[in-house]
Enzyme design. Sequence first.
Site, PDB file in Angstrom:
ATOM      1  N   ASP A 199     -30.834  12.333 -19.843  1.00  0.00           N
ATOM      2  CA  ASP A 199     -31.644  13.551 -19.634  1.00  0.00           C
ATOM      3  C   ASP A 199     -33.043  13.127 -19.206  1.00  0.00           C
ATOM      4  O   ASP A 199     -33.761  12.475 -19.971  1.00  0.00           O
ATOM      5  CB  ASP A 199     -31.699  14.320 -20.964  1.00  0.00           C
ATOM      6  N   GLU A 225     -28.702  15.091 -16.946  1.00  0.00           N
ATOM      7  CA  GLU A 225     -29.325  16.385 -17.264  1.00  0.00           C
ATOM      8  C   GLU A 225     -30.724  16.484 -16.659  1.00  0.00           C
ATOM      9  O   GLU A 225     -31.527  15.542 -16.776  1.00  0.00           O
ATOM     10  CB  GLU A 225     -29.383  16.531 -18.782  1.00  0.00           C
ATOM     11  N   HIS A 301     -27.924  24.398 -24.900  1.00  0.00           N
ATOM     12  CA  HIS A 301     -29.084  23.655 -25.381  1.00  0.00           C
ATOM     13  C   HIS A 301     -29.370  24.112 -26.811  1.00  0.00           C
ATOM     14  O   HIS A 301     -29.148  25.266 -27.158  1.00  0.00           O
ATOM     15  CB  HIS A 301     -30.272  23.967 -24.468  1.00  0.00           C
TER      16      HIS A 301
HETATM   17 MG    MG Z   1     -32.683  18.509 -22.041  1.00  0.00          MG
END
Ligand code: MG
Length: 385
Positions: A199, A225, A301
Amino acid sequence: MKITGITTFLLSDTLDESFYFSQFEYASRLICVVKVTTDEGIVGWGEGYGPAEVIRSAINFFAPLVIGRNPLQGEVIWQDMHRRALDYARKGVMLSALSAIDIALWDIRGKALGQSVSTLLGGRFREKVEVYATGLYFTQAHACGNMQAKLADEALLYKSQGYRAIKMKVGLGVRTDIDNVTAVRKALGAGGEIKLMVDSNHAYTFREAFELARALEPLRIHWFEEPLAPDDYAGYRELRGRTTIPLAAGECEFLRAGFRQLLEGRCVDFIQPETCAAGGITEAKKIADLAYAHYVEMTPHNWGTGIAVAANLHLTANLCYPPGRMHANQPLLEFDRSPNRLREELLAHPFKATDGCLTVPTAPGLGIEIDEEKLLHFSQPPRAS
Ligand code: MG
């Protein structure tokens, strides 16, 4: 039943050691929690994701629209809040405030009807939800010592705790990222039995993200991500066509209209709405339906207190991926493992993962109990600035 009051709590906690990621450093936790009360004594809890003091102000903006209403009319109240804020809040933290209120109303409805939120959503496809450990942030100690070894040790800790999927941070620069991810993948095993996600929190230009993605392709990355800026839909679409690593995004996206851009553009393989920001449980369910219609998987999330964990758990229990098969892919829910006493201590019975899974609460509403002594312990009094 009537809503009689809306109270906000600014919860704060200073971390023993700060940590950072590609964008900024965290030295404390600050989260806005909302309590909605009714004339029948039923209370509901919600939480907004994002700058807590701004969310508190926005909740106060919405409060006169909500107080006096019947909480069983959740969809109607949602539409009224949305329409009232539309001129200023097509995206952003006002929607986190709307989300917090919406979640609290789901909690109230469940308690009033004697049913869990996931039952009200249509039922649980699974009683346990597989979660992935989010961690592997950076500290000053990492910068001074052997960063790769420290990250690998943390990843092995999560593996030893039973997690089968782990997400690490990138975004420190392509060369450093490659070294870090290579070390973590090597520690976890090259075979890919432990899923590893990266990410960057939208750290990169297209050229940098492409360079990093190509370099990481041999390392069995489950998803990359937020490689790019959230609004760079064309960049996402192009990158997705040029790397074999699946792309994920959506924690900076809001409402169905926002996710429609990601989905219609075929920008990502996974969408990641944050229930405490994207429009609450009411809207997250519709975003899930939109993802279903585009054959894209949704993996929420989740980065708040136990209230957020509960809201996201009920939602994830209700997710269904098309087209489906006997042994279908199961949705993964994020489970933040970075230091956060608000997450660990606000609930009387905090969520604990077993074998990499969280059990979906079955008690009415969100199925959680707030430790109100702890709530007050962490609460900041209002202050002028
Ligand atoms: Mg994130």
